[in-house]
Design an enzyme around this catalytic site. Sequence first.
Site, mmCIF file in Angstrom:
data_model
loop_
_atom_site.group_PDB
_atom_site.id
_atom_site.type_symbol
_atom_site.label_atom_id
_atom_site.label_comp_id
_atom_site.label_asym_id
_atom_site.label_seq_id
_atom_site.Cartn_x
_atom_site.Cartn_y
_atom_site.Cartn_z
ATOM 1 N N SER A 101 4.381 8.421 0.179
ATOM 2 C CA SER A 101 4.424 7.167 1.175
ATOM 3 C C SER A 101 5.760 6.572 1.430
ATOM 4 O O SER A 101 6.507 7.211 2.212
ATOM 5 C CB SER A 101 3.696 5.902 0.193
ATOM 6 O OG SER A 101 3.285 4.911 0.693
ATOM 7 N N ASP A 246 0.491 4.157 6.247
ATOM 8 C CA ASP A 246 -0.805 3.474 5.657
ATOM 9 C C ASP A 246 -0.461 1.817 5.209
ATOM 10 O O ASP A 246 -1.121 0.957 4.983
ATOM 11 C CB ASP A 246 -1.565 4.151 4.422
ATOM 12 C CG ASP A 246 -0.546 3.774 3.328
ATOM 13 O OD1 ASP A 246 0.908 3.556 3.351
ATOM 14 O OD2 ASP A 246 -0.857 4.220 2.160
#
Length: 448
Positions: A101, A246
């Site tokens: 991430s 995301d």
Amino acid sequence: MSRKYFGTDGIRGRANGLITPELAMKVGQAAGLVFQRGEYRHRVVIGKDTRLSGYMIEYALVAGFTSVGMDVLLLGPMPTPAVAMLTKSMRADLGVMISASHNLFEDNGIKMFGPRGFKLSDAVEKQIEQLLDENLDKKLAQSTGLGRARRIDGVHDRYIEFAKRTLPRELSLDGLRVVVDCANGAAYRVVPEALWELGADVVPISVEPDGFNINKECGSTAPEALCRKVREMRADIGIALDGDADRVIIVDERGHVVDGDQLLAVIAESWKEDGRLTKPGIVATVMSNLGLERFLEGQELSLVRTPVGDRYVLEQMLKQGYNLGGEQSGHIILSDYATTGDGFVSALQVLAVVQKLGRPVSEVCHKFEPLPQILKNYRYRSGKPLDRAEVKSAITAGEKRLNGHGRLLVRSSGTEPVIRVMGEGDDRILVEDVVDTIVSALGGPAAA
């Protein structure tokens, strides 16, 4: 449950530290065994971001999955929400995203999605964890039952079309100059292309991944370069994604950052006006600013709070029937469209509001004045600092001082050895003193 491998967002750690080829192969075997049901051929889709270690982990996962008889479809660099969407679209039994991430390139991770595109439940992760500690040699497929692996072309176009379909067909981004920072990550190809197809004047930055520069001084966790570029190009808006796309933050035309709380307020107000909210409220975490809660109250909307982690936000959304939720960090979940946080689709909803109102982003996206919020991180090497008596005493005293004037939250990170101390309230000096006192009790100073 007590977790040995899984954190709040899959398995994550230092590449060739915790995340070794051996572990990745074992994860492939264990997950493959859990998701093989029935006599038909089973398959898994695998995507990744742009970290150097992605190749190593990808091939190890392929070895693991194929060794238990699963076919593998390799997507290459793709946003996490695209992997979730394609898992469902391609009728796969399982989806895997190789990413850490917003972390820097040294780390990597493995997160998984079930056949409907949702992140795995705690119960399923527990099944996989149990198998990780077993000898699986006797559970491998026979030589005639091994899986195959192949790369899939054209997946970028599938995601682009999916994202575009979340906007009304007649809506165009003509006339908008958009600077987009892709964090040298998974979205470096698809997002600039999608914005261009929607008619925007696109200025892409951080779209030259080299395996080492993902999230390095760029992306949603380091928006300074984007702020400068927006001012330099006299752009209408800036969009910053993180390494796996995301999460998202926005930068207005003045170069000021708009965080996830403000984005939730923008979308909630717009969706309420359009009658698109399934319930009169949204879901957010304990980290969301009290200012958001007060704004929503003024809109006659409720705020349901969850522990930190987009999986817990989604869990409550599904349980209680909400279709909008998210985190201050920029994880926005729009369950009408996606099964997980989608930074780009969330940005498109904000762009739609901007185009609809015909007003500058600075007027559209700053919905409330956030209360002073102080967040400090304390990095520790071992043990359980929150169990120490002096720390518990400092937390109790801090809660009493802020009672009725703000909030205090002290928690362990689910992905790294860090204690996060957050305080907020109307009196910034009081809040900062409370937070500093707790950090000192932990053994301060705070980590950057």
